[in-house]
Scaffold this active site. Structure first.
Site, PDB file in Angstrom:
ATOM      1  N   LYS A  19      -9.961  -0.684  10.864  1.00  0.00           N
ATOM      2  CA  LYS A  19     -10.095  -1.919  10.073  1.00  0.00           C
ATOM      3  C   LYS A  19     -10.519  -3.092  10.960  1.00  0.00           C
ATOM      4  CE  LYS A  19      -7.392  -0.275   6.457  1.00  0.00           C
ATOM      5  NZ  LYS A  19      -7.925   0.178   5.184  1.00  0.00           N
ATOM      6  N   CYS A  67      -4.890   2.370  -3.511  1.00  0.00           N
ATOM      7  CA  CYS A  67      -3.615   2.909  -2.969  1.00  0.00           C
ATOM      8  C   CYS A  67      -2.456   1.955  -3.254  1.00  0.00           C
ATOM      9  CB  CYS A  67      -3.715   3.203  -1.481  1.00  0.00           C
ATOM     10  SG  CYS A  67      -4.866   4.508  -1.098  1.00  0.00           S
ATOM     11  N   HIS A 115       0.876  -1.184   0.000  1.00  0.00           N
ATOM     12  CA  HIS A 115       0.000   0.000   0.000  1.00  0.00           C
ATOM     13  C   HIS A 115       0.914   1.236   0.000  1.00  0.00           C
ATOM     14  CE1 HIS A 115      -2.768   2.938   1.888  1.00  0.00           C
ATOM     15  NE2 HIS A 115      -3.763   2.120   1.584  1.00  0.00           N
ATOM     16  N   ASP A 131       3.468  -4.161   8.006  1.00  0.00           N
ATOM     17  CA  ASP A 131       2.244  -3.384   7.852  1.00  0.00           C
ATOM     18  C   ASP A 131       1.081  -4.343   8.130  1.00  0.00           C
ATOM     19  OD1 ASP A 131      -0.029  -2.124   7.031  1.00  0.00           O
ATOM     20  OD2 ASP A 131       0.686  -1.613   5.021  1.00  0.00           O
ATOM     21  N   GLN A 168      -4.224  -4.763   7.162  1.00  0.00           N
ATOM     22  CA  GLN A 168      -5.257  -5.706   6.703  1.00  0.00           C
ATOM     23  C   GLN A 168      -5.247  -6.995   7.495  1.00  0.00           C
ATOM     24  OE1 GLN A 168      -7.657  -5.197   4.530  1.00  0.00           O
ATOM     25  NE2 GLN A 168      -6.960  -3.150   3.974  1.00  0.00           N
TER      26      GLN A 168
END
Ligand code: PLP
Length: 409
Positions: A229, A367, A125, A203, A206
């Site tokens: 999220k 993104c 992303h 990261d 998600q």
């Protein structure tokens, strides 16, 4: 302890927004990779905080301030428990984006010098690309990019080859691709990186609603995620950091709450995590996130994943019957994120058609512009599932896309 069974209609009653309509049709919210909906317990916790407890933290001696401080601390404890860390390893930030910027700006210069190199992947992303590019422009290290294989998985062998190179100092990688749904083998990659002394930044934006992360077991240096999220509010997120790394890092931003002593001769800084939390924090956001984590902790992650995968399979099997349907990201190691294109139909036109049917999906580059280039498309349509979605919604998606194709093509 997780014990609540996955009774979907009961779960749906926890989420007030799911009962509204979209364009006068029952809402089917299939854009969970962009943001998740919030259960009433999270909404109420935020509302209760402003109704009964609002006060700035860290500074007051009065009861109200103590109550606010306690709730804020409780939220940090909930997060620490979920990820198996201590509270001083939980740094509150605005979201994954700010978290990754914090790590790049504060930790990056401690390990990356001119002539060094770091790894990103093609499926990152922008939030895990741009902060490193900004740093690279200042310092002069090289960013090497791990290729994506045709099924949407990482080229693992490429990573192992790069790890053996002397000047490779850091890898920053998504745990789960927001576009392809690919679940990356982060445990394996982190373990291998550690053998070479390579630092690891994950990261987790998600990952958090689809995986249970034990930060200690994972062994990475940093893991960043956003509250929104994982059924929490917007504007709050977390960086989890290893104690060693956090201790040695300079502040990211200066201001109130992050200092020990201030004088014009020089300033000393507060211990972690306060050192990285300058200014009045998003107390209500943190409390909401703590509640969201507690809410999610009721469920077995394997139940959640099985349910979401079932919906994903219904959708992909149905859509695969359409001529010209292409799924982007087909590795078996993936979460319930279905990115697709249909020959001859622009994803935006498709999403507009679905919107009129009450179905919310996302279209665009998500993104991930570099990944779009690799996939050879400008945009994809993406349906992403969460624990409150139903088989009926997955079937509605299939039927509506088929109808769209018969009309738009
Ligand atoms: N990383 C990934 C993989 C994401 O999907 C997102 C958001 O979609 C982010 C980072 C950035 O998250 P936020 O915008 O909440 O900071």
């Amino acid at each position: 302890m997780a014990s609540r069974s996955l009774d979907i209609s009961q779960i749906r009653s926890d989420f007030p927004i799911l009962h509204r309509e979209n364009r006068s049709k029952p809402l089917a919210f299939l854009d969970n990779a962009a943001t998740s909906q919030k259960p009433a317990c999270v909404i109420n916790a935020i509302s209760d905080y402003y109704t009964h407890t609002n006060s700035n933290v860290h500074r007051g001696v009065y009861e109200l301030a103590e109550d606010a401080e306690n709730l804020y601390h409780q939220a940090r404890k909930s997060i620490a428990r979920r990820f198996n860390v201590t509270v001083d390893q939980v740094v509150f930030v605005r979201g994954a984006t700010e978290g990754l910027n914090l790590v790049a700006q504060s930790f990056g210069p401690l390990v990356l010098e001119q002539g060094d190199a770091m790894i990103l992947s093609e499926m990152e992303h922008h939030a895990n690309i741009v902060p490193w590019q900004i740093l690279s422009q200042k310092i002069g290290f090289e960013i090497r990019v791990c290729p994506t294989l045709p099924n949407g998985s990482l080229d693992r062998e490429w990573i192992s080859r790069e790890f053996r190179k002397k000047n490779l100092k850091l890898i920053a990688l998504t745990a789960l691709s927001n576009t392809l749904g690919t679940v990356n083998p982060i445990e394996e990659i982190v373990a291998e990186a550690r053998q070479y002394g390579i630092k690891t930044v994950i990261d987790g934006a998600q990952s958090v609603p689809h995986q249970k992360i034990d930060f200690q077991k994972l062994g990475c240096d940093f893991f960043a995620f956003s509250g929104h999220k994982i059924f929490g509010p917007m504007g709050i997120g977390v960086v989890l950091g290893s104690k060693d790394s956090l201790q040695n890092m300079p502040p990211y931003q200066g201001g109130g709450d992050m200092i020990d002593q201030v004088s014009f001769e020089g300033t000393t800084f507060a211990p972690v995590p306060q050192r990285f939390e300058a200014g009045t924090p998003n107390v209500a956001g943190a409390i909401g996130l703590g509640k969201a984590i507690d809410y999610f902790d009721q469920f077995e992650i394997s139940d959640v994943v099985n349910h979401e995968n079932n919906l994903y399979q219904i959708a992909r099997t149905g859509l695969a019957e359409i001529a010209g349907f292409v799924e982007h990201g087909t590795t078996p190691h993936k979460a319930a994120v279905l990115s697709f294109t249909i020959e001859g139909i622009h994803p935006h036109d498709l999403a507009t058609f679905l919107d009129a049917q009450g179905i919310a999906i996302r279209t665009g580059h998500h993104c991930c512009q570099p990944l779009m280039k690799v996939l050879g498309v400008e945009a994809t349509a993406r349906a992403s599932f969460a624990l409150y979605n139903t088989e009926e919604e997955a079937n509605r998606l299939v039927d509506a896309v088929k109808k769209a194709v018969s009309i738009l093509k």
